[in-house]
Design an enzyme around this catalytic site. Structure first.
Site, PDB file in Angstrom:
ATOM      1  N   SER A   1      64.105 -52.374  55.649  1.00  0.00           N
ATOM      2  CA  SER A   1      64.906 -53.393  55.164  1.00  0.00           C
ATOM      3  C   SER A   1      64.375 -53.649  53.573  1.00  0.00           C
ATOM      4  CB  SER A   1      65.149 -54.824  55.823  1.00  0.00           C
ATOM      5  OG  SER A   1      63.974 -55.404  55.931  1.00  0.00           O
TER       6      SER A   1
ATOM      7  N   THR B   1      66.018 -58.273  55.058  1.00  0.00           N
ATOM      8  CA  THR B   1      65.125 -58.529  53.726  1.00  0.00           C
ATOM      9  C   THR B   1      64.080 -59.485  54.058  1.00  0.00           C
ATOM     10  OG1 THR B   1      67.583 -58.942  52.692  1.00  0.00           O
ATOM     11  CG2 THR B   1      65.912 -60.443  51.838  1.00  0.00           C
TER      12      THR B   1
ATOM     13  N   THR C   1      64.781 -57.033  49.090  1.00  0.00           N
ATOM     14  CA  THR C   1      65.418 -56.339  49.769  1.00  0.00           C
ATOM     15  C   THR C   1      65.706 -54.731  49.403  1.00  0.00           C
ATOM     16  OG1 THR C   1      67.491 -56.417  51.343  1.00  0.00           O
ATOM     17  CG2 THR C   1      67.635 -57.132  49.098  1.00  0.00           C
TER      18      THR C   1
ATOM     19  N   ARG D   1      75.697 -51.389  44.408  1.00  0.00           N
ATOM     20  CA  ARG D   1      75.994 -52.626  45.126  1.00  0.00           C
ATOM     21  C   ARG D   1      74.772 -53.567  44.980  1.00  0.00           C
ATOM     22  NH1 ARG D   1      73.428 -55.753  49.503  1.00  0.00           N
ATOM     23  NH2 ARG D   1      75.213 -57.015  50.231  1.00  0.00           N
TER      24      ARG D   1
ATOM     25  N   THR E   1      68.794 -64.555  53.987  1.00  0.00           N
ATOM     26  CA  THR E   1      69.037 -63.292  54.378  1.00  0.00           C
ATOM     27  C   THR E   1      70.228 -63.113  55.038  1.00  0.00           C
ATOM     28  OG1 THR E   1      67.677 -63.724  56.608  1.00  0.00           O
ATOM     29  CG2 THR E   1      66.435 -62.756  54.774  1.00  0.00           C
ATOM     30  N   GLY E   2      70.792 -61.959  55.450  1.00  0.00           N
ATOM     31  CA  GLY E   2      72.119 -61.700  55.756  1.00  0.00           C
ATOM     32  C   GLY E   2      73.096 -61.013  55.117  1.00  0.00           C
TER      33      GLY E   2
HETATM   34  N1  ASP Z   1      71.139 -60.320  51.970  1.00  0.00           N
HETATM   35  C1  ASP Z   1      70.803 -58.874  51.691  1.00  0.00           C
HETATM   36  C2  ASP Z   1      71.773 -58.114  51.054  1.00  0.00           C
HETATM   37  O1  ASP Z   1      73.098 -58.785  51.232  1.00  0.00           O
HETATM   38  C3  ASP Z   1      70.537 -58.152  52.940  1.00  0.00           C
HETATM   39  C4  ASP Z   1      69.960 -58.985  54.008  1.00  0.00           C
HETATM   40  O2  ASP Z   1      69.768 -59.765  54.303  1.00  0.00           O
HETATM   41  O3  ASP Z   1      70.252 -58.296  55.494  1.00  0.00           O
HETATM   42  O4  ASP Z   1      71.741 -57.263  50.202  1.00  0.00           O
END
Ligand code: ASP
Length: 317
Positions: free
Chosen positions: A45, A169, A187, A197, A220-221
């Site tokens: 990640s 991340t 990340t 993106r 994160t997310g």
């Molecule tokens: N927040 C990160 C993103 O949207 C990905 C993640 O944390 O899972 O790129």
């Protein structure tokens, strides 16, 4: 002195604590914690071995913020350089800018003498090329991206890349001996994302915010949500407006409920207040999500469960 982070950052805690114990800066500690995570071949990640975009290219995002001066540096959609956190730090320290994107960030890294590297590890490539499906829900990013484009190159790759929903991340908040805060996020973003993106991690205020006077937050997310709600800054702003840490973080999580989203996502944050109190929050109800922290008196990091704020309101939450 304190480090608070997503659990995958534990790998860098020894290096970060060593810096803090030696009287080093929170900024140095943040960078030192994140670099080994970016190099970890088992973490798909972040950094090297991160999962690629829909065309099989690894594109990285990162940001760092100084809570004393509110200076910040960020890079996004960077290819070929393993340590976007260090490029972000140099953007902050050397340029009159906050963020460099793609080719500009790579050019700057090259100027700084950073080494180019193939970031797509064999394992990440194998995951990308595999076609193992656990659950239809895991196909969402692939479906959404492919539905949105008629580009034949993307359409061709959509047929054979891996089915799992993959994200993750690393983030860390540090307080040094002088009481200064710093926060960093790095990340590879959402696996199978559309090329170019950019998520919340490099966006100051969305995935990362830090202010000595009130505290810090990192996310994160599903980054698109944190970008739309300005989540990291919201937590700090709510504290500025007088809310206690848990209330501020909970309120920023509940703000996400107003957003319409194309699929059931997950959002997580870590936050620290001006006195060094820390919390972790998650929207995930079907698994335990933890974060990790270490204070100056602790010999090793400890994990703590994140509080749950489901995206759909439930009794008492
Ligand atoms: N927040 C990160 C993103 O949207 C990905 C993640 O944390 O899972 O790129």
């Amino acid at each position: 002195m304190l480090l608070v982070a997503s659990t995958n950052a534990e790998l860098g805690f020894a290096a970060g604590m060593e810096i803090l114990h030696a009287g080093g800066s929170a900024l140095d500690a943040v960078e030192a914690v994140i670099r080994p995570v970016e190099s970890n071949p088992d973490d798909h990640s972040v950094g090297y071995s991160g999962l690629p975009n829909i065309l099989g290219q690894v594109e990285l995002d990162a940001s760092i913020m100084d809570g004393k001066t509110l200076a910040a540096g960020a890079v996004c959609a960077v290819k070929h350089y393993e340590h976007p956190i260090s490029i972000a730090r140099q953007v902050m320290e050397r340029l009159p800018h906050v963020m460099l994107a793609g080719a500009g960030a790579e050019r700057f890294a090259r100027e700084l003498g950073m080494k180019k590297k193939n970031l797509l590890s064999d394992t990440a490539r194998a995951i990308y090329e595999s076609n193992v499906s656990d659950s239809p829900r895991y196909n969402t990013m692939r479906e959404l991206v492919s539905r949105a484009t008629h580009d034949p190159e993307i359409a061709a790759s959509v047929d054979d890349y891996g089915d799992e929903k993959r994200f993750g991340t690393t983030n860390v908040i540090a307080i040094d001996r002088a009481g200064n805060f710093a926060s960093g996020v790095s990340t590879s973003g959402w696996a199978w994302k559309y090329p170019g993106r950019v998520g919340d991690s490099p966006i100051i205020g969305a995935g990362n915010y830090c202010d000595n006077r009130y505290g810090a937050c990192a996310c994160t997310g599903y980054g698109e949500m944190a970008m739309r709600a300005n989540t990291a800054h919201s937590v700090v702003l709510y504290m500025k407006c007088g809310m206690r840490l848990s209330r501020a973080a909970g309120e920023a999580m509940r703000d996400l409920r107003a957003l319409t989203v194309p699929f059931p996502p997950g959002m997580n944050l870590i936050a620290v207040d001006a006195r060094g109190k820390h919390v972790g929050f998650t929207t995930e109800t079907d698994r335990v999500v933890e974060y990790v922290y270490q204070t100056e008196t602790m010999k090793t990091p400890r994990k703590k469960k994140r509080a749950v704020v489901p995206l759909s309101p439930q009794k008492g939450k």
